[in-house]
Design a protein around this motif. Structure first.
Motif, PDB file in Angstrom:
ATOM      1  N   ALA A  40       0.778  -1.151  -0.168  1.00  0.00           N
ATOM      2  CA  ALA A  40      -0.120   0.114  -0.724  1.00  0.00           C
ATOM      3  C   ALA A  40       0.429   1.533   0.442  1.00  0.00           C
ATOM      4  N   GLU A  41       0.543   2.510   0.037  1.00  0.00           N
ATOM      5  CA  GLU A  41       1.055   3.647  -0.009  1.00  0.00           C
ATOM      6  C   GLU A  41       1.493   4.239   0.979  1.00  0.00           C
ATOM      7  N   GLU A  42       2.997   4.750   1.411  1.00  0.00           N
ATOM      8  CA  GLU A  42       3.136   4.922   3.423  1.00  0.00           C
ATOM      9  C   GLU A  42       2.317   5.126   3.928  1.00  0.00           C
ATOM     10  N   ILE A  54      -0.743   2.684   5.126  1.00  0.00           N
ATOM     11  CA  ILE A  54      -0.284   1.796   6.050  1.00  0.00           C
ATOM     12  C   ILE A  54      -1.190   1.962   7.279  1.00  0.00           C
ATOM     13  N   PRO A  55      -1.189   2.631   8.209  1.00  0.00           N
ATOM     14  CA  PRO A  55      -1.033   2.575   9.301  1.00  0.00           C
ATOM     15  C   PRO A  55      -2.667   2.995   9.243  1.00  0.00           C
ATOM     16  N   ALA A  56      -3.894   2.649   8.776  1.00  0.00           N
ATOM     17  CA  ALA A  56      -5.224   3.412   8.461  1.00  0.00           C
ATOM     18  C   ALA A  56      -5.401   1.692   8.010  1.00  0.00           C
ATOM     19  N   VAL A  57      -4.982   1.657   6.976  1.00  0.00           N
ATOM     20  CA  VAL A  57      -5.182  -0.079   6.505  1.00  0.00           C
ATOM     21  C   VAL A  57      -4.605  -1.246   7.757  1.00  0.00           C
ATOM     22  N   ALA A  58      -3.764  -0.763   9.061  1.00  0.00           N
ATOM     23  CA  ALA A  58      -3.212  -2.074   9.518  1.00  0.00           C
ATOM     24  C   ALA A  58      -4.487  -2.078  10.086  1.00  0.00           C
ATOM     25  N   GLY A 117      -8.957 -12.916   7.349  1.00  0.00           N
ATOM     26  CA  GLY A 117      -7.950 -13.323   7.204  1.00  0.00           C
ATOM     27  C   GLY A 117      -6.956 -11.658   7.137  1.00  0.00           C
ATOM     28  N   TYR A 118      -7.249 -10.805   8.474  1.00  0.00           N
ATOM     29  CA  TYR A 118      -6.814 -10.129   8.867  1.00  0.00           C
ATOM     30  C   TYR A 118      -6.701  -8.641   8.063  1.00  0.00           C
ATOM     31  N   LEU A 119      -7.833  -8.796   6.986  1.00  0.00           N
ATOM     32  CA  LEU A 119      -7.587  -8.072   5.978  1.00  0.00           C
ATOM     33  C   LEU A 119      -9.036  -7.284   5.253  1.00  0.00           C
ATOM     34  N   ALA A 120      -9.209  -6.228   5.334  1.00  0.00           N
ATOM     35  CA  ALA A 120     -10.852  -5.631   5.064  1.00  0.00           C
ATOM     36  C   ALA A 120     -10.853  -5.938   3.361  1.00  0.00           C
TER      37      ALA A 120
END
Ligand code: ZN
Length: 147
Positions: free
Chosen positions: A69-71, A74-78, A89-92
């Motif tokens: 992902a774009e840097e 990443i915090p929000a995606v995580a 699978g721990y991914l939205a």
């Protein structure tokens, strides 16, 4: 000069044949990737990333995936990945900020993902991480587009 010609030709041709459009990264029971930088040649139309998990712990205890992902995303995606939970699978699902990702692996497993290099902007800053809860702080790296 005559004897140098074949060598010069070889160098001139190297970029066209030298682009490696795939790579492998390993993860382990110590919650680590074995690399923190992945370079992708802009000459590749597609790039294939293979993730291996050389540990022995099950996915529920030491799951690893590879998420690109774009840097800045990443915090929000995580965070959203943790909220999505184990069943996801721990991914939205259908997270549009995720450029590419493998599935979540347990020890001994392997998965690959192929994506279009055109999705990466030469001016962009990209990173990869593992979205298993608590892992993204240690399991992080950069993805750089190179010539
Ligand atoms: Zn992990």
């Amino acid at each position: 000069m005559y004897r140098l010609a074949p060598l010069a030709l070889a160098f001139a041709m190297a970029p066209a044949f030298g682009a490696d459009c795939s790579t492998t990264i390993d993860s382990n029971d110590a919650m680590r990737f074995d690399r923190d930088l992945i370079e992708i040649s802009a000459q590749c139309e597609q790039f294939t990333l293979t993730l291996t998990h050389s540990g022995s712990l099950p996915v529920a205890a030491m799951g690893h995936n590879w998420v690109l992902a774009e840097e800045s995303d990443i915090p929000a995606v995580a965070a959203d990945a943790v909220a999505a939970g184990a069943s996801a699978g721990y991914l939205a699902a259908d997270d549009e900020r995720v450029i590419a990702h493998t599935r979540m692996l347990g020890g001994g497993e392997t998965d690959s993902v192929t994506f279009d290099v055109a999705l990466l902007d030469a001016d962009g800053e990209y990173g990869f991480f593992c979205s298993f809860p608590g892992h993204s702080a240690l399991m992080r790296g950069r993805v750089v587009l190179v010539d």
